[in-house]
Scaffold this motif. Structure first.
Motif, PDB file in Angstrom:
ATOM      1  N   LEU A 107       0.824  -1.214   0.000  1.00 63.19           N
ATOM      2  CA  LEU A 107       0.000   0.000   0.000  1.00 63.19           C
ATOM      3  C   LEU A 107       0.856   1.262   0.000  1.00 63.19           C
ATOM      4  N   MET A 108       1.944   1.254   0.764  1.00 57.21           N
ATOM      5  CA  MET A 108       2.829   2.422   0.776  1.00 57.21           C
ATOM      6  C   MET A 108       3.489   2.615  -0.580  1.00 57.21           C
ATOM      7  N   ALA A 109       3.894   1.518  -1.220  1.00 59.28           N
ATOM      8  CA  ALA A 109       4.509   1.608  -2.548  1.00 59.28           C
ATOM      9  C   ALA A 109       3.519   2.168  -3.572  1.00 59.28           C
ATOM     10  N   ALA A 110       2.232   1.956  -3.327  1.00 60.17           N
ATOM     11  CA  ALA A 110       1.194   2.468  -4.222  1.00 60.17           C
ATOM     12  C   ALA A 110       0.800   3.906  -3.882  1.00 60.17           C
ATOM     13  N   GLY A 111       1.437   4.481  -2.865  1.00 53.44           N
ATOM     14  CA  GLY A 111       1.218   5.894  -2.563  1.00 53.44           C
ATOM     15  C   GLY A 111       0.226   6.196  -1.460  1.00 53.44           C
ATOM     16  N   TYR A 112      -0.173   5.205  -0.696  1.00 54.50           N
ATOM     17  CA  TYR A 112      -1.120   5.433   0.382  1.00 54.50           C
ATOM     18  C   TYR A 112      -0.404   5.721   1.700  1.00 54.50           C
ATOM     19  N   SER A 113      -1.044   6.513   2.529  1.00 60.01           N
ATOM     20  CA  SER A 113      -0.579   6.766   3.891  1.00 60.01           C
ATOM     21  C   SER A 113      -1.200   5.695   4.781  1.00 60.01           C
ATOM     22  N   ILE A 114      -0.381   5.041   5.622  1.00 60.11           N
ATOM     23  CA  ILE A 114      -0.849   3.887   6.392  1.00 60.11           C
ATOM     24  C   ILE A 114      -0.708   4.117   7.894  1.00 60.11           C
ATOM     25  N   GLN A 115      -1.759   3.769   8.626  1.00 53.44           N
ATOM     26  CA  GLN A 115      -1.713   3.650  10.079  1.00 53.44           C
ATOM     27  C   GLN A 115      -1.969   2.181  10.369  1.00 53.44           C
ATOM     28  N   GLU A 116      -1.447   1.687  11.499  1.00 60.34           N
ATOM     29  CA  GLU A 116      -1.574   0.266  11.797  1.00 60.34           C
ATOM     30  C   GLU A 116      -1.993   0.013  13.234  1.00 60.34           C
ATOM     31  N   ALA A 117      -2.636  -1.135  13.417  1.00 60.38           N
ATOM     32  CA  ALA A 117      -2.960  -1.643  14.746  1.00 60.38           C
ATOM     33  C   ALA A 117      -2.885  -3.155  14.695  1.00 60.38           C
ATOM     34  N   THR A 118      -2.589  -3.771  15.845  1.00 60.60           N
ATOM     35  CA  THR A 118      -2.426  -5.221  15.888  1.00 60.60           C
ATOM     36  C   THR A 118      -3.635  -5.954  16.450  1.00 60.60           C
ATOM     37  N   ASN A 119      -4.650  -5.220  16.879  1.00 57.33           N
ATOM     38  CA  ASN A 119      -5.882  -5.861  17.353  1.00 57.33           C
ATOM     39  C   ASN A 119      -7.042  -4.893  17.220  1.00 57.33           C
ATOM     40  N   GLY A 120      -8.240  -5.417  17.365  1.00 54.22           N
ATOM     41  CA  GLY A 120      -9.432  -4.605  17.163  1.00 54.22           C
ATOM     42  C   GLY A 120      -9.591  -3.471  18.152  1.00 54.22           C
ATOM     43  N   ARG A 121      -9.299  -3.715  19.421  1.00 49.06           N
ATOM     44  CA  ARG A 121      -9.435  -2.663  20.439  1.00 49.06           C
ATOM     45  C   ARG A 121      -8.513  -1.485  20.130  1.00 49.06           C
ATOM     46  N   GLN A 122      -7.249  -1.796  19.858  1.00 49.76           N
ATOM     47  CA  GLN A 122      -6.282  -0.756  19.520  1.00 49.76           C
ATOM     48  C   GLN A 122      -6.713  -0.033  18.234  1.00 49.76           C
ATOM     49  N   GLY A 123      -7.188  -0.787  17.262  1.00 51.93           N
ATOM     50  CA  GLY A 123      -7.610  -0.200  16.000  1.00 51.93           C
ATOM     51  C   GLY A 123      -8.764   0.779  16.160  1.00 51.93           C
ATOM     52  N   ILE A 124      -9.788   0.378  16.903  1.00 48.80           N
ATOM     53  CA  ILE A 124     -10.945   1.255  17.125  1.00 48.80           C
ATOM     54  C   ILE A 124     -10.521   2.527  17.842  1.00 48.80           C
ATOM     55  N   ASN A 125      -9.755   2.382  18.919  1.00 52.56           N
ATOM     56  CA  ASN A 125      -9.333   3.553  19.696  1.00 52.56           C
ATOM     57  C   ASN A 125      -8.471   4.494  18.871  1.00 52.56           C
ATOM     58  N   SER A 126      -7.527   3.957  18.115  1.00 54.27           N
ATOM     59  CA  SER A 126      -6.649   4.794  17.298  1.00 54.27           C
ATOM     60  C   SER A 126      -7.406   5.447  16.152  1.00 54.27           C
ATOM     61  N   PHE A 127      -8.322   4.706  15.529  1.00 54.13           N
ATOM     62  CA  PHE A 127      -9.105   5.271  14.430  1.00 54.13           C
ATOM     63  C   PHE A 127      -9.949   6.447  14.906  1.00 54.13           C
ATOM     64  N   ARG A 128     -10.536   6.337  16.064  1.00 57.81           N
ATOM     65  CA  ARG A 128     -11.371   7.421  16.591  1.00 57.81           C
ATOM     66  C   ARG A 128     -10.563   8.701  16.799  1.00 57.81           C
ATOM     67  N   LYS A 129      -9.289   8.567  17.129  1.00 60.24           N
ATOM     68  CA  LYS A 129      -8.421   9.728  17.330  1.00 60.24           C
ATOM     69  C   LYS A 129      -7.943  10.316  16.011  1.00 60.24           C
ATOM     70  N   ALA A 130      -7.776   9.469  15.002  1.00 59.71           N
ATOM     71  CA  ALA A 130      -7.257   9.913  13.705  1.00 59.71           C
ATOM     72  C   ALA A 130      -7.918   9.104  12.589  1.00 59.71           C
ATOM     73  N   PRO A 131      -9.163   9.454  12.221  1.00 57.82           N
ATOM     74  CA  PRO A 131      -9.883   8.704  11.174  1.00 57.82           C
ATOM     75  C   PRO A 131      -9.146   8.726   9.834  1.00 57.82           C
ATOM     76  N   THR A 132      -9.364   7.664   9.063  1.00 59.98           N
ATOM     77  CA  THR A 132      -8.763   7.536   7.738  1.00 59.98           C
ATOM     78  C   THR A 132      -9.873   7.365   6.697  1.00 59.98           C
ATOM     79  N   ASP A 133      -9.479   7.310   5.431  1.00 58.49           N
ATOM     80  CA  ASP A 133     -10.442   7.148   4.339  1.00 58.49           C
ATOM     81  C   ASP A 133     -10.961   5.719   4.225  1.00 58.49           C
ATOM     82  N   LEU A 134     -10.119   4.752   4.621  1.00 59.09           N
ATOM     83  CA  LEU A 134     -10.432   3.335   4.465  1.00 59.09           C
ATOM     84  C   LEU A 134      -9.867   2.570   5.646  1.00 59.09           C
ATOM     85  N   VAL A 135     -10.603   1.551   6.089  1.00 63.90           N
ATOM     86  CA  VAL A 135     -10.112   0.628   7.108  1.00 63.90           C
ATOM     87  C   VAL A 135     -10.065  -0.760   6.489  1.00 63.90           C
TER      88      VAL A 135
END
Length: 134
Positions: free
Chosen positions: A21-49
């Motif tokens: 995805l980075m090679a294709a020009g996308y900005s990436i955020q990551e999480a290793t589990n659902g709880r972390q993902g939900i909490n982080s997304f709420r602080k910094a929403p993205t275009d796609l999950v």
């Protein structure tokens, strides 16, 4: 640059998807589990999950439910390679995933689906390497 939140507990799978995805020009955020993902997304929403389904600390189905309640317009791609994954993926669609893909994943397919979900008219090119799968 479109932004993507990648929620995947398998380090190797997450790395391959992130690099493509980075090679294709996308900005990436990551999480290793659902709880972390939900909490982080709420602080910094993205275009796609992109969320795996079978994960510890809130699975992908719970991620989809939570995001649909708080961010109904976000695009969601659900992925799974768990035993019986087609049932999980059908459930993911019923809960609001825009697209689903079963593992193993072809990176060219992932890039095509991401491009479609983000409404890009041109498909991002794969890096010079052969199409990888995870």
């Amino acid at each position: 640059m479109p932004s993507i939140f990648l929620i995947e507990n398998d380090d190797a799978v997450r790395e391959v998807i992130r690099v493509a995805l980075m090679a294709a020009g996308y900005s990436i955020q990551e999480a290793t589990n659902g709880r972390q993902g939900i909490n982080s997304f709420r602080k910094a929403p993205t275009d796609l999950v992109i969320t795996d389904i079978y994960m510890p600390d809130r699975d992908g189905l719970e991620v989809i439910e939570a995001l649909r309640r708080t961010h109904p317009a976000v695009k969601i791609l659900a992925i799974s390679g768990a035993s019986g994954s087609m049932n999980y993926l059908r459930k993911a669609e019923a809960l609001g995933a825009d697209r689903v893909l079963a593992k193993p994943l072809s990176m060219s397919t992932v890039l095509r689906v991401v491009s479609e979900l983000l409404g890009k008219s041109d498909d991002p090119a794969m890096p010079e390497t052969s199409d990888s799968s995870v």
